[in-house]
Design a protein around this motif. Structure first.
Motif, PDB file in Angstrom:
ATOM      1  N   ASP A   1      14.451  14.088  -1.516  1.00  0.00           N
ATOM      2  CA  ASP A   1      15.069  13.063  -2.290  1.00  0.00           C
ATOM      3  C   ASP A   1      14.045  11.670  -2.076  1.00  0.00           C
ATOM      4  O   ASP A   1      14.394  10.729  -2.901  1.00  0.00           O
ATOM      5  CB  ASP A   1      16.336  12.374  -1.793  1.00  0.00           C
ATOM      6  CG  ASP A   1      17.528  13.522  -1.923  1.00  0.00           C
ATOM      7  OD1 ASP A   1      17.066  14.245  -3.111  1.00  0.00           O
ATOM      8  OD2 ASP A   1      18.429  13.605  -1.265  1.00  0.00           O
ATOM      9  N   ILE A   2      12.955  11.914  -1.253  1.00  0.00           N
ATOM     10  CA  ILE A   2      12.160  10.742  -1.086  1.00  0.00           C
ATOM     11  C   ILE A   2      10.910  11.027  -1.893  1.00  0.00           C
ATOM     12  O   ILE A   2      10.113  11.815  -1.842  1.00  0.00           O
ATOM     13  CB  ILE A   2      11.677  10.192   0.431  1.00  0.00           C
ATOM     14  CG1 ILE A   2      13.074  10.130   1.076  1.00  0.00           C
ATOM     15  CG2 ILE A   2      10.754   9.251   0.565  1.00  0.00           C
ATOM     16  CD1 ILE A   2      12.720  10.197   2.712  1.00  0.00           C
ATOM     17  N   GLU A   3      10.585   9.959  -2.570  1.00  0.00           N
ATOM     18  CA  GLU A   3       9.180  10.161  -3.664  1.00  0.00           C
ATOM     19  C   GLU A   3       8.455   9.093  -3.042  1.00  0.00           C
ATOM     20  O   GLU A   3       8.859   7.559  -3.195  1.00  0.00           O
ATOM     21  CB  GLU A   3       9.580   9.801  -5.281  1.00  0.00           C
ATOM     22  CG  GLU A   3       8.321   9.884  -6.029  1.00  0.00           C
ATOM     23  CD  GLU A   3       8.733   9.662  -7.456  1.00  0.00           C
ATOM     24  OE1 GLU A   3       7.717   9.218  -8.168  1.00  0.00           O
ATOM     25  OE2 GLU A   3       9.845   9.364  -7.780  1.00  0.00           O
ATOM     26  N   LEU A   4       7.203   9.376  -2.907  1.00  0.00           N
ATOM     27  CA  LEU A   4       6.179   8.237  -2.342  1.00  0.00           C
ATOM     28  C   LEU A   4       5.510   7.951  -3.862  1.00  0.00           C
ATOM     29  O   LEU A   4       4.569   8.606  -4.124  1.00  0.00           O
ATOM     30  CB  LEU A   4       5.082   8.832  -1.578  1.00  0.00           C
ATOM     31  CG  LEU A   4       5.649   9.332  -0.025  1.00  0.00           C
ATOM     32  CD1 LEU A   4       4.757  10.072   0.661  1.00  0.00           C
ATOM     33  CD2 LEU A   4       6.265   7.873   0.843  1.00  0.00           C
TER      34      LEU A   4
ATOM     35  N   GLY B   1       0.857  -1.247   0.018  1.00  0.00           N
ATOM     36  CA  GLY B   1       0.097  -0.066   0.121  1.00  0.00           C
ATOM     37  C   GLY B   1       0.908   1.301   0.027  1.00  0.00           C
ATOM     38  O   GLY B   1       0.543   2.310  -0.244  1.00  0.00           O
ATOM     39  N   VAL B   2       2.037   1.080   0.358  1.00  0.00           N
ATOM     40  CA  VAL B   2       3.113   2.195   0.464  1.00  0.00           C
ATOM     41  C   VAL B   2       4.196   1.817  -0.101  1.00  0.00           C
ATOM     42  O   VAL B   2       4.839   0.871   0.268  1.00  0.00           O
ATOM     43  CB  VAL B   2       3.334   2.753   1.900  1.00  0.00           C
ATOM     44  CG1 VAL B   2       4.369   3.890   1.853  1.00  0.00           C
ATOM     45  CG2 VAL B   2       2.157   3.041   2.821  1.00  0.00           C
ATOM     46  N   LYS B   3       4.713   2.593  -1.244  1.00  0.00           N
ATOM     47  CA  LYS B   3       6.017   2.194  -2.004  1.00  0.00           C
ATOM     48  C   LYS B   3       6.726   3.663  -2.110  1.00  0.00           C
ATOM     49  O   LYS B   3       5.975   4.645  -2.265  1.00  0.00           O
ATOM     50  CB  LYS B   3       5.612   1.782  -3.142  1.00  0.00           C
ATOM     51  CG  LYS B   3       5.099   0.399  -3.319  1.00  0.00           C
ATOM     52  CD  LYS B   3       4.807  -0.112  -4.683  1.00  0.00           C
ATOM     53  CE  LYS B   3       3.965  -1.655  -4.827  1.00  0.00           C
ATOM     54  NZ  LYS B   3       3.867  -2.247  -5.758  1.00  0.00           N
TER      55      LYS B   3
ATOM     56  N   SER C   1       5.999  -0.427   9.912  1.00  0.00           N
ATOM     57  CA  SER C   1       6.625   0.767  10.353  1.00  0.00           C
ATOM     58  C   SER C   1       7.658   1.292   9.264  1.00  0.00           C
ATOM     59  O   SER C   1       8.789   0.476   8.958  1.00  0.00           O
ATOM     60  CB  SER C   1       7.299   0.688  11.764  1.00  0.00           C
ATOM     61  OG  SER C   1       8.043   1.920  12.094  1.00  0.00           O
ATOM     62  N   LEU C   2       7.591   2.415   8.830  1.00  0.00           N
ATOM     63  CA  LEU C   2       8.098   3.239   7.625  1.00  0.00           C
ATOM     64  C   LEU C   2       8.847   4.173   7.790  1.00  0.00           C
ATOM     65  O   LEU C   2      10.116   4.008   7.577  1.00  0.00           O
ATOM     66  CB  LEU C   2       7.087   3.137   6.223  1.00  0.00           C
ATOM     67  CG  LEU C   2       6.340   2.119   5.929  1.00  0.00           C
ATOM     68  CD1 LEU C   2       4.830   2.540   5.362  1.00  0.00           C
ATOM     69  CD2 LEU C   2       7.147   1.306   4.803  1.00  0.00           C
ATOM     70  N   PHE C   3       8.514   5.257   8.446  1.00  0.00           N
ATOM     71  CA  PHE C   3       9.116   6.421   8.549  1.00  0.00           C
ATOM     72  C   PHE C   3       9.286   6.893  10.015  1.00  0.00           C
ATOM     73  O   PHE C   3       8.274   6.799  10.687  1.00  0.00           O
ATOM     74  CB  PHE C   3       8.587   7.395   7.581  1.00  0.00           C
ATOM     75  CG  PHE C   3       8.412   7.066   6.117  1.00  0.00           C
ATOM     76  CD1 PHE C   3       9.710   6.715   5.354  1.00  0.00           C
ATOM     77  CD2 PHE C   3       7.002   6.864   5.483  1.00  0.00           C
ATOM     78  CE1 PHE C   3       9.513   6.257   4.141  1.00  0.00           C
ATOM     79  CE2 PHE C   3       7.054   6.375   4.303  1.00  0.00           C
ATOM     80  CZ  PHE C   3       8.140   5.983   3.395  1.00  0.00           C
ATOM     81  N   TRP C   4      10.342   8.006  10.262  1.00  0.00           N
ATOM     82  CA  TRP C   4      10.271   8.745  11.248  1.00  0.00           C
ATOM     83  C   TRP C   4      10.576  10.102  10.983  1.00  0.00           C
ATOM     84  O   TRP C   4      11.422  10.577  10.111  1.00  0.00           O
ATOM     85  CB  TRP C   4      11.044   8.352  12.463  1.00  0.00           C
ATOM     86  CG  TRP C   4      11.044   9.100  13.816  1.00  0.00           C
ATOM     87  CD1 TRP C   4      10.084   8.812  14.881  1.00  0.00           C
ATOM     88  CD2 TRP C   4      12.088  10.036  14.016  1.00  0.00           C
ATOM     89  NE1 TRP C   4      10.830   9.837  15.775  1.00  0.00           N
ATOM     90  CE2 TRP C   4      11.623  10.574  15.358  1.00  0.00           C
ATOM     91  CE3 TRP C   4      13.017  10.782  13.436  1.00  0.00           C
ATOM     92  CZ2 TRP C   4      12.412  11.633  16.079  1.00  0.00           C
ATOM     93  CZ3 TRP C   4      13.625  11.878  13.961  1.00  0.00           C
ATOM     94  CH2 TRP C   4      13.502  12.192  15.197  1.00  0.00           C
ATOM     95  N   ALA C   5       9.709  11.055  11.463  1.00  0.00           N
ATOM     96  CA  ALA C   5      10.122  12.607  11.084  1.00  0.00           C
ATOM     97  C   ALA C   5       9.937  13.553  12.278  1.00  0.00           C
ATOM     98  O   ALA C   5       9.180  13.387  12.989  1.00  0.00           O
ATOM     99  CB  ALA C   5       9.227  13.042   9.902  1.00  0.00           C
ATOM    100  N   ALA C   6      10.957  14.585  12.137  1.00  0.00           N
ATOM    101  CA  ALA C   6      10.837  15.488  13.137  1.00  0.00           C
ATOM    102  C   ALA C   6      10.684  16.825  12.591  1.00  0.00           C
ATOM    103  O   ALA C   6      11.004  16.990  11.539  1.00  0.00           O
ATOM    104  CB  ALA C   6      12.321  15.596  14.002  1.00  0.00           C
ATOM    105  N   ASP C   7       9.730  17.717  13.562  1.00  0.00           N
ATOM    106  CA  ASP C   7       9.301  19.031  13.010  1.00  0.00           C
ATOM    107  C   ASP C   7      10.756  19.750  12.543  1.00  0.00           C
ATOM    108  O   ASP C   7      11.646  19.862  13.574  1.00  0.00           O
ATOM    109  CB  ASP C   7       8.568  19.784  13.897  1.00  0.00           C
ATOM    110  CG  ASP C   7       6.986  19.031  13.991  1.00  0.00           C
ATOM    111  OD1 ASP C   7       6.839  18.380  13.310  1.00  0.00           O
ATOM    112  OD2 ASP C   7       6.475  19.680  14.801  1.00  0.00           O
ATOM    113  N   GLY C   8      10.773  20.255  11.418  1.00  0.00           N
ATOM    114  CA  GLY C   8      11.828  21.355  11.216  1.00  0.00           C
ATOM    115  C   GLY C   8      13.248  20.602  10.849  1.00  0.00           C
ATOM    116  O   GLY C   8      14.047  21.277  10.113  1.00  0.00           O
ATOM    117  N   SER C   9      13.036  19.430  10.349  1.00  0.00           N
ATOM    118  CA  SER C   9      14.059  18.540   9.811  1.00  0.00           C
ATOM    119  C   SER C   9      13.831  18.546   8.343  1.00  0.00           C
ATOM    120  O   SER C   9      12.746  18.117   7.917  1.00  0.00           O
ATOM    121  CB  SER C   9      14.236  17.064  10.516  1.00  0.00           C
ATOM    122  OG  SER C   9      15.442  16.558  10.052  1.00  0.00           O
TER     123      SER C   9
END
Length: 364
Positions: free
Chosen positions: A281-284, A244-246, A312-320
């Motif tokens: 650089d990441i394309e969904l 479902g996610v690539k 579990s795919l990604f982790w993101a921090a605000d402002g990064s």
């Protein structure tokens, strides 16, 4: 002048030879005078002194060879001993004391002596210095003490710049002994690394150290050979379990970092092993089932997962500018390698941590 100890073998010899071959004045120090004589042949920039730095007499012999007004470009602590890689219950305490004389006492004494006129001091650090590992007790104890010598010197001395260099796995006599030893976890780990091309030759490390010492002072004082000379891949693709996610990454990917903090353990069910890439650089390629979760006690971060299969795919921090990407979701081969383990103090009790990976109790 560059003073290089342990110059008759291994990394010390490689550093002394490389510096001298590039025209730098070198004083090579070792207990083995015959090997020093062979090293000196054809190298007019290299002089040698046979001295056992584990003794006060040997150190005094070294000091006599260096005029008091001589400027010291660097003191490279390459001297070492073949500390046995063995478990705690078979450590020879008397042998351990002798190892400490070479790896700790000699480094302290020689650094103290030259501190007022040396521009740099180099200590070769080890990933085995930060976390106790089953079967590595004696080696880890000695390297942990040497690690703290370097850190204490860096924190307290006002004169020289103290460099902690991590050469990683190098084909030294100690490593050769492990590779040809009786079956053990240590032997299998290093045989796997050797087969994968992850064991450096001493000459490679010698050239790396010479590059650092012949450049202007300043910059990072803790450096890792693998990080600088074994770059990761520049592209990759991945997906969740159900598809479902690539995603596709077109850009540099950081080496994998393992995190054993409690939150990572609970979100992943084990521990998180993640690379990272720039968001741009990441394309969904497909994201119809992608969902994000933000913990109530940490509103500045969010976790990306597939709401259908739970991956579990990604982790993101605000402002990064970067996203962490779960390495296990990448299509294989990824071309990545694990470069560090964080929050080892919170690791699950069923785990055995890899002794060849830099390990930190918390986040460095």
């Amino acid at each position: 002048m560059h003073v290089v100890t342990g110059a008759s073998d291994g990394i010390g010899r490689a550093v002394a030879a490389e510096l001298a071959d590039r025209g730098a004045r070198v004083l090579a120090v070792s207990r083995d005078g015959a090997r020093l004589d062979r090293l000196s042949q054809g190298r007019p920039a290299l002089s040698a002194v046979a001295a056992d730095l584990a003794t006060s007499e040997g150190r005094a012999n070294l000091y006599r060879q260096v005029p008091r007004d001589e400027e010291i470009e660097s003191v490279v602590h390459g001297a070492g001993s073949r500390v046995p890689v063995q478990p705690f219950d078979v450590i020879d305490p008397d042998g351990l004391v002798e190892d400490f004389r070479i790896h700790v006492a000699a480094v302290v004494a020689v650094t103290q002596h030259f501190a007022s006129r040396a521009r740099r001091v180099v200590v070769f650090d080890s990933y085995s210095a930060t976390v106790p590992r089953a079967g590595w007790a004696g080696y880890s104890i000695v390297k942990a003490a040497a690690h703290m010598v370097a850190r204490a010197a860096a924190a307290e001395m006002e004169g020289p710049e103290v460099l902690r260099l991590y050469p990683g796995a190098v084909r030294t006599p100690l490593l050769d002994a492990i590779l040809h030893s009786a079956p053990s976890p240590a032997r299998e780990v290093y045989r796997s690394m050797d087969a994968a091309g992850r064991v450096a030759e001493p000459e490679e490390i010698g050239a790396w150290v010479a590059d650092i010492l012949l450049a202007a002072p300043g910059g990072a004082t803790v450096r890792h050979y693998d990080h600088e000379h074994r770059p990761g891949p520049n592209s990759g693709t991945g997906a969740c379990l159900c598809g479902g996610v690539k995603y596709r990454i077109d850009g540099a990917m950081r080496d994998v970092i393992e995190c054993h903090c409690e939150r990572c353990r609970r979100t992943s069910g084990h521990h998180v092993a993640a690379t990272a890439a720039r968001v741009d650089d990441i394309e969904l390629a497909q994201s119809e089932t992608l969902a994000w979760f933000t913990p109530a006690d940490d509103p500045g971060v969010r976790y990306g997962f597939c709401r259908r299969c739970g991956s579990s795919l990604f982790w993101a921090a605000d402002g990064s500018d970067n996203w962490s990407v779960s390495a296990g979701t990448l299509d294989q081969p990824s071309g990545l390698r694990t470069s560090a383990t964080l929050f080892a103090d919170e690791a699950a009790d069923y785990l055995s941590l890899d002794p060849t990976i830099p390990t930190f109790g918390r986040e460095p």
